[in-house]
Every structure is written in structure tokens, then in C-alpha cells.
Design a protein around this motif. Structure first.
Motif, mmCIF file in Angstrom:
data_model
loop_
_atom_site.group_PDB
_atom_site.id
_atom_site.type_symbol
_atom_site.label_atom_id
_atom_site.label_comp_id
_atom_site.label_asym_id
_atom_site.label_seq_id
_atom_site.Cartn_x
_atom_site.Cartn_y
_atom_site.Cartn_z
ATOM 1 N N PHE A 13 0.855 -1.187 0.000
ATOM 2 C CA PHE A 13 0.000 0.000 0.000
ATOM 3 C C PHE A 13 0.892 1.238 0.000
ATOM 4 O O PHE A 13 1.779 1.352 0.841
ATOM 5 C CB PHE A 13 -0.854 -0.026 1.262
ATOM 6 C CG PHE A 13 -2.030 0.909 1.260
ATOM 7 C CD1 PHE A 13 -3.307 0.436 1.038
ATOM 8 C CD2 PHE A 13 -1.872 2.262 1.506
ATOM 9 C CE1 PHE A 13 -4.405 1.278 1.063
ATOM 10 C CE2 PHE A 13 -2.954 3.117 1.530
ATOM 11 C CZ PHE A 13 -4.228 2.634 1.310
ATOM 12 N N PRO A 14 0.690 2.179 -0.910
ATOM 13 C CA PRO A 14 1.524 3.387 -0.922
ATOM 14 C C PRO A 14 1.267 4.256 0.318
ATOM 15 O O PRO A 14 0.115 4.588 0.621
ATOM 16 C CB PRO A 14 1.079 4.124 -2.183
ATOM 17 C CG PRO A 14 0.314 3.127 -2.986
ATOM 18 C CD PRO A 14 -0.247 2.137 -2.017
ATOM 19 N N PHE A 15 2.316 4.601 1.023
ATOM 20 C CA PHE A 15 2.178 5.375 2.252
ATOM 21 C C PHE A 15 1.369 6.661 2.065
ATOM 22 O O PHE A 15 0.532 6.979 2.921
ATOM 23 C CB PHE A 15 3.555 5.693 2.851
ATOM 24 C CG PHE A 15 3.461 6.413 4.163
ATOM 25 C CD1 PHE A 15 3.171 5.721 5.323
ATOM 26 C CD2 PHE A 15 3.638 7.785 4.227
ATOM 27 C CE1 PHE A 15 3.057 6.382 6.534
ATOM 28 C CE2 PHE A 15 3.528 8.461 5.434
ATOM 29 C CZ PHE A 15 3.242 7.749 6.593
ATOM 30 N N PRO A 16 1.561 7.430 0.973
ATOM 31 C CA PRO A 16 0.783 8.672 0.842
ATOM 32 C C PRO A 16 -0.730 8.476 0.811
ATOM 33 O O PRO A 16 -1.476 9.394 1.132
ATOM 34 C CB PRO A 16 1.274 9.266 -0.488
ATOM 35 C CG PRO A 16 2.626 8.682 -0.684
ATOM 36 C CD PRO A 16 2.545 7.298 -0.099
ATOM 37 N N LEU A 17 -1.197 7.281 0.446
ATOM 38 C CA LEU A 17 -2.644 7.027 0.392
ATOM 39 C C LEU A 17 -3.217 6.559 1.726
ATOM 40 O O LEU A 17 -4.426 6.436 1.874
ATOM 41 C CB LEU A 17 -2.960 5.978 -0.678
ATOM 42 C CG LEU A 17 -2.695 6.368 -2.128
ATOM 43 C CD1 LEU A 17 -3.061 5.209 -3.061
ATOM 44 C CD2 LEU A 17 -3.453 7.625 -2.511
ATOM 45 N N LEU A 18 -2.368 6.309 2.696
ATOM 46 C CA LEU A 18 -2.827 5.731 3.959
ATOM 47 C C LEU A 18 -3.869 6.566 4.703
ATOM 48 O O LEU A 18 -4.731 5.997 5.375
ATOM 49 C CB LEU A 18 -1.621 5.442 4.857
ATOM 50 C CG LEU A 18 -1.782 4.325 5.882
ATOM 51 C CD1 LEU A 18 -2.301 3.038 5.258
ATOM 52 C CD2 LEU A 18 -0.473 4.073 6.587
ATOM 53 N N PRO A 19 -3.879 7.900 4.582
ATOM 54 C CA PRO A 19 -4.940 8.656 5.257
ATOM 55 C C PRO A 19 -6.333 8.528 4.618
ATOM 56 O O PRO A 19 -7.316 8.946 5.217
ATOM 57 C CB PRO A 19 -4.459 10.111 5.171
ATOM 58 C CG PRO A 19 -2.990 10.024 4.959
ATOM 59 C CD PRO A 19 -2.797 8.772 4.147
ATOM 60 N N PHE A 20 -6.455 7.966 3.436
ATOM 61 C CA PHE A 20 -7.746 7.905 2.737
ATOM 62 C C PHE A 20 -8.775 6.966 3.368
ATOM 63 O O PHE A 20 -9.957 7.299 3.403
ATOM 64 C CB PHE A 20 -7.541 7.534 1.266
ATOM 65 C CG PHE A 20 -7.142 8.685 0.396
ATOM 66 C CD1 PHE A 20 -8.069 9.311 -0.423
ATOM 67 C CD2 PHE A 20 -5.840 9.162 0.407
ATOM 68 C CE1 PHE A 20 -7.700 10.387 -1.220
ATOM 69 C CE2 PHE A 20 -5.466 10.236 -0.376
ATOM 70 C CZ PHE A 20 -6.398 10.853 -1.193
ATOM 71 N N PRO A 21 -8.413 5.784 3.831
ATOM 72 C CA PRO A 21 -9.451 4.856 4.295
ATOM 73 C C PRO A 21 -10.324 5.368 5.443
ATOM 74 O O PRO A 21 -11.538 5.110 5.434
ATOM 75 C CB PRO A 21 -8.647 3.621 4.731
ATOM 76 C CG PRO A 21 -7.414 3.674 3.905
ATOM 77 C CD PRO A 21 -7.106 5.134 3.761
ATOM 78 N N LEU A 22 -9.770 6.071 6.410
ATOM 79 C CA LEU A 22 -10.589 6.486 7.550
ATOM 80 C C LEU A 22 -11.714 7.434 7.160
ATOM 81 O O LEU A 22 -12.875 7.156 7.487
ATOM 82 C CB LEU A 22 -9.718 7.078 8.660
ATOM 83 C CG LEU A 22 -9.311 6.094 9.759
ATOM 84 C CD1 LEU A 22 -8.553 4.901 9.229
ATOM 85 C CD2 LEU A 22 -8.521 6.795 10.837
ATOM 86 N N PRO A 23 -11.452 8.540 6.462
ATOM 87 C CA PRO A 23 -12.578 9.423 6.135
ATOM 88 C C PRO A 23 -13.601 8.799 5.184
ATOM 89 O O PRO A 23 -14.773 9.169 5.208
ATOM 90 C CB PRO A 23 -11.932 10.652 5.509
ATOM 91 C CG PRO A 23 -10.521 10.307 5.248
ATOM 92 C CD PRO A 23 -10.179 9.117 6.070
ATOM 93 N N LEU A 24 -13.172 7.827 4.380
ATOM 94 C CA LEU A 24 -14.110 7.182 3.462
ATOM 95 C C LEU A 24 -14.914 6.075 4.126
ATOM 96 O O LEU A 24 -16.058 5.834 3.761
ATOM 97 C CB LEU A 24 -13.365 6.624 2.244
ATOM 98 C CG LEU A 24 -12.726 7.670 1.335
ATOM 99 C CD1 LEU A 24 -11.907 6.999 0.241
ATOM 100 C CD2 LEU A 24 -13.788 8.576 0.737
ATOM 101 N N SER A 25 -14.339 5.415 5.115
ATOM 102 C CA SER A 25 -15.047 4.289 5.729
ATOM 103 C C SER A 25 -15.771 4.652 7.021
ATOM 104 O O SER A 25 -16.720 3.971 7.401
ATOM 105 C CB SER A 25 -14.084 3.125 5.983
ATOM 106 O OG SER A 25 -13.040 3.507 6.849
ATOM 107 N N LEU A 26 -15.361 5.723 7.693
ATOM 108 C CA LEU A 26 -16.022 6.106 8.943
ATOM 109 C C LEU A 26 -17.232 7.019 8.729
ATOM 110 O O LEU A 26 -18.138 7.029 9.551
ATOM 111 C CB LEU A 26 -15.030 6.804 9.878
ATOM 112 C CG LEU A 26 -13.975 5.916 10.526
ATOM 113 C CD1 LEU A 26 -12.957 6.751 11.279
ATOM 114 C CD2 LEU A 26 -14.629 4.900 11.445
#
Length: 166
Positions: free
Chosen positions: A42-55
Motif C-alpha cells: 500500500f503506498p504510504f501517501p494514500l494511507l490517510p484515505f481509508p478512515l474518512p471514506l469508511s467512517l
């Protein structure tokens, strides 16, 4: 800069939903999905994306049913998801950091030799307490988001589609 309140000062709902262990599980689910789909870390720069999209329940419930749906097309067709994405991501940053630190410390996630995020050494089972409801829906959405990000194209395209910068 956003700061996380001490546990004793957090509302119970916030403490339950945004606790480091659950955020770590969401991140791991996204990494699992990405690795399965891309067969790459998983590319580190994309790591902040899952929380705002899934929460965020309205966003989570409107996510496409299949990863074949192109992310940039979906974002254009769902401007309501994009409008406050940057604000949600910024607001969740301190909880994301807590979850990431927890995930690394507990070997739920690991950093590979090239700086990508990989599945950690710890094998995970879904805790029974997370069966059903928002907690399970968040995990399923995070897994989907990971798979979707794997098909979304290069990093720049993802950031442009969502109107944010790394």
C-alpha cells in the motif's frame, strides 16, 4: 493543528469509534484489500484515505458496489462525498496517527524496504464485538477502499480526484 483529547475528556462515542485499535483495524483492512488487488504494498501517501471514506456513514453507504467503478468517475458523480473530504481527513488526522502508531507497535502493519505499507506479522481475526452495525460496516468499507485505491491509478490522480494534496 488538531490534537487528540485525553481519553477522560473524549465523549464515549468518539472514544469508541476512534480508538487506536479500531483505527488500526481499519487501516489493516484497507492494506489487506490493496495488497490483494494490486499484489503490491500500500503506498504510504494514500494511507490517510481509508478512515474518512469508511467512517463517514453517508460516504460509506454511497460507495460503489464494485471496484470496477472508476474512482474519478464516481467522485465526479458524487460531489457530496468530495465536498467535505479534506475537512474530514484533516479532522481525523490525529486519530489516524494514533491508529497508525498502534498498528505499527502491535505489528498489525509494517513498512517494507521501499517505504510501502505491508501487512504486519500479526495474524488478525475479526473480533466478535465488531460483528454487525457501524463497526463491521466500517471494516468492510475500508477493505473495499483499499481494493478501489489499488485500481484508481497513480497517486497524483487519486489526490486530484479528491481535491487534496499529500
Amino acid at each position: 493543528m488538531n490534537h487528540v483529547r485525553p481519553w477522560t475528556q473524549r465523549p464515549p462515542e468518539v472514544a469508541a469509534l476512534l480508538n487506536p485499535a479500531y483505527c488500526a483495524l481499519l487501516l489493516r483492512a484497507a492494506v489487506d484489500g490493496y495488497v490483494k488487488e494490486a499484489e503490491a504494498p500500500f503506498p504510504f501517501p494514500l494511507l490517510p484515505f481509508p478512515l474518512p471514506l469508511s467512517l463517514h456513514a453517508p460516504t460509506r453507504s454511497s460507495l460503489p458496489k464494485t471496484v470496477r467503478t472508476k474512482m474519478h468517475v464516481w467522485v465526479q458523480e458524487h460531489p457530496e462525498a468530495k465536498i467535505l473530504f479534506a475537512t474530514r481527513a484533516r479532522t481525523l488526522t490525529p486519530y489516524f496517527r494514533e491508529g497508525l502508531i498502534f498498528a505499527m507497535a502491535q505489528e498489525i502493519l509494517a513498512v517494507d524496504a521501499n517505504g510501502g505499507i505491508a501487512q504486519g506479522a500479526k495474524k488478525l481475526r475479526r473480533p466478535p464485538v465488531l460483528k454487525g452495525g457501524d463497526a463491521e460496516a466500517g471494516l468492510e468499507a475500508a477493505l473495499f477502499v483499499g481494493r478501489w485505491l489499488a485500481r484508481a491509478g497513480d497517486l497524483r490522480s487519486v489526490f486530484i480526484a479528491w481535491g487534496v494534496r499529500p
